[in-house]
Design a protein around this motif. Structure first.
Motif, short mmCIF file in Angstrom:
data_model
loop_
_atom_site.label_atom_id
_atom_site.label_comp_id
_atom_site.label_asym_id
_atom_site.label_seq_id
_atom_site.Cartn_x
_atom_site.Cartn_y
_atom_site.Cartn_z
N VAL A 111 0.85 -1.19 0.00
CA VAL A 111 0.00 0.00 0.00
C VAL A 111 0.89 1.24 0.00
N TYR A 112 0.40 2.29 -0.65
CA TYR A 112 1.13 3.56 -0.74
C TYR A 112 2.55 3.33 -1.26
N LEU A 113 2.63 2.52 -2.31
CA LEU A 113 3.92 2.21 -2.93
C LEU A 113 4.25 3.25 -3.99
N LYS A 114 5.44 3.82 -3.93
CA LYS A 114 5.92 4.76 -4.93
C LYS A 114 7.06 4.14 -5.74
N ASN A 115 7.28 4.71 -6.92
CA ASN A 115 8.51 4.43 -7.68
C ASN A 115 8.63 3.01 -8.23
N ASN A 116 7.51 2.29 -8.31
CA ASN A 116 7.54 0.93 -8.83
C ASN A 116 6.30 0.69 -9.70
N SER A 121 3.88 -7.32 -8.54
CA SER A 121 5.07 -8.17 -8.41
C SER A 121 5.76 -7.95 -7.07
N VAL A 122 5.75 -6.71 -6.60
CA VAL A 122 6.29 -6.44 -5.26
C VAL A 122 5.42 -7.14 -4.22
N ALA A 140 7.73 -0.45 1.99
CA ALA A 140 7.46 -1.20 0.77
C ALA A 140 8.45 -0.81 -0.32
N ASP A 141 8.76 0.49 -0.44
CA ASP A 141 9.74 0.94 -1.42
C ASP A 141 11.11 0.36 -1.14
N GLN A 142 11.52 0.38 0.12
CA GLN A 142 12.82 -0.16 0.51
C GLN A 142 12.90 -1.65 0.19
N PHE A 143 11.84 -2.36 0.50
CA PHE A 143 11.80 -3.79 0.22
C PHE A 143 11.91 -4.06 -1.28
N GLN A 147 14.74 -6.26 -3.33
CA GLN A 147 14.37 -7.39 -4.18
C GLN A 147 14.77 -7.19 -5.63
N GLY A 148 15.44 -6.10 -5.93
CA GLY A 148 15.96 -5.88 -7.27
C GLY A 148 15.09 -5.04 -8.19
#
Length: 321
Positions: A111-116, A121-122, A140-143, A147-148
C-alpha cells in the motif's frame, strides 16, 4: 509458515466459518470434469485477459497468469488508474496499491507504494519472501529495492498535465464508469483446477495523501478459497472496504449460492448501507471451482473480460440502477 497457518486455522474457527460440505465437494468435483482454464478480469482490459488466458492455455499456473495478466495494465501508460501513468494524489504523488493470493491461501500486498510500476510483483515478493502480508509506504519501497526492483518515475507527462488542470478547481468528485476506469482485478483457474487472484490500482484520482482503498486489502478487494472460488471488486473503495465484499461472496458460494447470486447479494448490502449509492459505482466479479462466473454492480456501465477456450470476450454486467 507455522505461525501463519495457526492464525488462519484459529481465526476461522473463532468466527464459525463453515467448511465445505460433502455435498458441495461432490458438486464441484462433478462439474470440474467439464471445466477448463479460465480467466476473468474487471472492466474492458482485453490485453490483460488475453495475456493471462494464453498463459493458462500453455500450462502456466494460475498464480503466474494473474501476475503477468495485470502487469499488462500496470505498464500501459494510457490507463490512468493502474501502475505507471496513474493519476496522482492531491500532493502530486502517484501511489500504488496491490495484492495477490495463491491457491493455498497465502497473500501479499503493498500500500502507498511509490517508484515501482509493477506493484503486483512487489506484492508477490512480500507473500513469498517475508513473514508478513502487507508492507506500506517507505518500507514497501525499501523492500522493492532490496528485491531488485529499479526505482521508476510513475508520473507521466499526460498525468501531470491533467493534475495541473485539476489544481485550478480542486474539485473532488469521482466519475462513474470513466473509460479505463479504476482497478483491474483478475481471477484465474488453471488446468489443475487451482485458483489465484490479483488486484492492482493507483486508487482514486486526486485522493488525499496517504489514502488506501480496498484493492490491496484481503477480503475486500480480493479473496479466494481454493475449495470454493474467488471474487474481486472494483469501484468506490471506501464502500467496498466497509462491506468486506469479496470475502462475503466466497462465503455465500461456500453455502451454495452461484457466483451471480453471491455478487448480487454483496452489491445489495452496499446499497442498503449507503443511501447515496447513486453517486458512486461498486462492482464484483466471481468464479467458483466449477468455472461458473458471475458479476453484479450498482450502476449500469461496468463490464468484465472472460477468456476461455481461446475466446477473449467482454461482457456487460448485470446492475441495480
Amino acid at each position: 509458515m507455522k505461525r501463519r497457518h495457526f492464525i488462519k486455522k484459529t481465526s476461522l474457527s473463532g468466527i464459525g466459518v463453515a467448511t465445505v460440505s460433502p455435498f458441495m465437494n461432490h458438486l464441484y468435483l462433478s462439474k470440474m470434469a467439464n471445466s477448463q482454464p479460465l480467466c476473468i478480469a474487471t472492466w474492458n482490459f482485453p490485453n490483460a485477459s488475453l495475456k493471462a488466458g494464453e498463459m493458462l492455455d500453455a500450462g502456466a499456473s494460475a498464480l503466474d497468469a494473474v501476475e503477468q495478466g495485470v502487469m499488462v495494465e500496470e505498464a500501459d501508460i494510457r490507463n490512468t488508474t493502474v501502475g505507471r501513468g496513474g493519476a496522482p494524489d492531491r500532493e502530486g504523488n502517484v501511489t500504488l496499491d496491490a495484492c495477490i493470493m495463491d491457491p493455498s491461501g497465502n497473500a501479499g500486498a503493498v500500500v502507498y507504494l511509490k517508484n515501482n510500476t509493477h506493484a503486483v510483483s512487489v506484492a508477490r515478493k512480500v507473500m513469498e519472501e517475508t513473514p508478513h502480508v502487507i508492507l506500506a509506504g517507505e518500507g514497501a519501497d525499501q523492500f522493492a529495492r532490496q528485491q531488485g526492483f529499479e526505482k521508476e518515475e510513475l508520473l507521466t507527462e499526460d498525468s501531470e498535465k491533467a493534475y495541473k488542470e485539476w489544481l485550478k478547481t480542486k474539485k473532488y468528485q469521482p466519475i462513474i464508469n470513466i473509460e479505463n476506469h479504476d482497478t483491474i482485478g483478475m481471477l484465474c483457474l488453471d488446468k489443475n483446477g487451482d485458483i489465484a487472484g490479483a488486484c492492482t490500482s493507483s486508487g482514486l484520482s486526486y485522493k488525499m495523501n496517504g489514502r488506501v482503498g480496498d484493492s490491496p486489502i484481503i477480503g475486500s478487494g480480493l479473496f479466494l478459497d481454493n475449495e470454493v472460488g474467488g471474487a474481486v471488486a472494483t469501484g468506490m473503495g471506501e464502500a467496498i472496504l466497509k462491506s468486506v465484499g469479496s470475502f462475503l461472496i466466497v462465503e455465500l458460494m461456500r453455502q451454495g449460492q452461484s457466483p451471480q447470486q453471491a455478487c448480487k447479494e454483496a452489491v445489495m448490502r452496499i446499497i442498503k448501507q449507503h443511501p447515496n449509492y447513486k453517486e458512486f459505482q461498486a462492482a464484483f466479479i466471481a468464479m467458483n471451482k466449477a468455472g461458473e462466473v458471475g458479476s453484479y454492480c450498482i450502476q449500469k456501465g461496468f463490464s468484465y473480460m472472460r477468456y476461455k477456450g481461446g475466446k477473449n470476450d467482454n461482457f456487460p454486467s448485470k446492475f441495480y440502477f
